[in-house]
Design a protein around this motif. Structure first.
Motif, PDB file in Angstrom:
ATOM      1  N   SER A  85       0.832  -1.211   0.000  1.00  0.00           N
ATOM      2  CA  SER A  85       0.000   0.000   0.000  1.00  0.00           C
ATOM      3  C   SER A  85       0.869   1.264   0.000  1.00  0.00           C
ATOM      4  O   SER A  85       0.510   2.264  -0.632  1.00  0.00           O
ATOM      5  CB  SER A  85      -0.963  -0.001   1.188  1.00  0.00           C
ATOM      6  N   LEU A  88       2.101   1.734  -3.573  1.00  0.00           N
ATOM      7  CA  LEU A  88       1.028   2.284  -4.415  1.00  0.00           C
ATOM      8  C   LEU A  88       0.709   3.728  -4.062  1.00  0.00           C
ATOM      9  O   LEU A  88       0.465   4.550  -4.954  1.00  0.00           O
ATOM     10  CB  LEU A  88      -0.223   1.411  -4.295  1.00  0.00           C
ATOM     11  N   LEU A  89       0.701   4.044  -2.773  1.00  0.00           N
ATOM     12  CA  LEU A  89       0.444   5.415  -2.351  1.00  0.00           C
ATOM     13  C   LEU A  89       1.490   6.355  -2.944  1.00  0.00           C
ATOM     14  O   LEU A  89       1.161   7.420  -3.466  1.00  0.00           O
ATOM     15  CB  LEU A  89       0.452   5.500  -0.826  1.00  0.00           C
ATOM     16  N   GLN A  94      -2.679   8.275  -3.959  1.00  0.00           N
ATOM     17  CA  GLN A  94      -4.003   7.967  -3.399  1.00  0.00           C
ATOM     18  C   GLN A  94      -3.903   7.787  -1.885  1.00  0.00           C
ATOM     19  O   GLN A  94      -3.428   6.764  -1.408  1.00  0.00           O
ATOM     20  CB  GLN A  94      -4.568   6.700  -4.044  1.00  0.00           C
ATOM     21  N   TRP A  96      -6.137   7.251   0.409  1.00  0.00           N
ATOM     22  CA  TRP A  96      -6.993   6.252   1.057  1.00  0.00           C
ATOM     23  C   TRP A  96      -6.240   4.950   1.312  1.00  0.00           C
ATOM     24  O   TRP A  96      -6.642   4.147   2.154  1.00  0.00           O
ATOM     25  CB  TRP A  96      -8.255   5.980   0.231  1.00  0.00           C
ATOM     26  N   LEU A  97      -5.136   4.749   0.624  1.00  0.00           N
ATOM     27  CA  LEU A  97      -4.341   3.539   0.831  1.00  0.00           C
ATOM     28  C   LEU A  97      -3.739   3.473   2.228  1.00  0.00           C
ATOM     29  O   LEU A  97      -3.353   2.401   2.695  1.00  0.00           O
ATOM     30  CB  LEU A  97      -3.242   3.441  -0.230  1.00  0.00           C
ATOM     31  N   VAL A 100      -5.254   0.824   4.349  1.00  0.00           N
ATOM     32  CA  VAL A 100      -4.753  -0.526   4.085  1.00  0.00           C
ATOM     33  C   VAL A 100      -3.420  -0.730   4.798  1.00  0.00           C
ATOM     34  O   VAL A 100      -3.150  -1.817   5.329  1.00  0.00           O
ATOM     35  CB  VAL A 100      -4.622  -0.765   2.565  1.00  0.00           C
ATOM     36  N   THR A 101      -2.610   0.319   4.835  1.00  0.00           N
ATOM     37  CA  THR A 101      -1.306   0.244   5.499  1.00  0.00           C
ATOM     38  C   THR A 101      -1.471  -0.176   6.952  1.00  0.00           C
ATOM     39  O   THR A 101      -0.698  -0.994   7.461  1.00  0.00           O
ATOM     40  CB  THR A 101      -0.587   1.609   5.410  1.00  0.00           C
TER      41      THR A 101
END
Length: 122
Positions: A85, A88-89, A94, A96-97, A100-101
């Motif tokens: 995450s 990807l962040l 993004q 909102w990740l 998930v982290t």
């Protein structure tokens, strides 16, 4: 199971090195310094938990069983969720990740507790 976790840990460590090099050489100047730091944190925890998978591979030879195996799967899940995450962040921006982290961080903590219980209960 010990061989599986040792192989997964070795592959994961290699991936962590490659991703760290990508951050240092491929992302510098392409993302903000804050996002570069985010990516590097992901790579750092990725490496820590790749090494943890190697430890699980060893521990499974000494204390085989459910909690040792659980620790390995939690470390693997934590790497995917936490480091993945953050990668990807950093690449997408993004925010909102970040939710998930946190799940990945919880998996890391649970993995360490499971590994400790495995050793203690034997």
């Amino acid at each position: 199971m010990e061989r599986l976790f040792f192989v997964l840990g070795s592959i994961s460590a290699g991936a962590a090195v490659a991703l760290g090099a990508f951050a240092a050489h491929g992302l510098r100047g392409r993302v903000t310094p804050e996002l570069l730091t985010t990516f590097e944190v992901g790579a750092r925890y990725h490496m820590y938990h790749a090494l943890a998978l190697l430890v699980v591979g060893w521990a499974a030879t000494r204390w085989p069983g459910g909690t040792t195996t659980l620790a390995g799967w939690l470390f693997l899940a934590g790497t995917v969720l936490f480091s993945g995450s953050l990668y990807l962040l950093a690449l997408t921006g993004q925010r909102w990740l970040g939710a998930v982290t946190q799940l990945g961080g919880a998996a890391f903590i649970a993995g360490w507790l499971a590994l400790a219980w495995s050793a203690f209960s034997r």
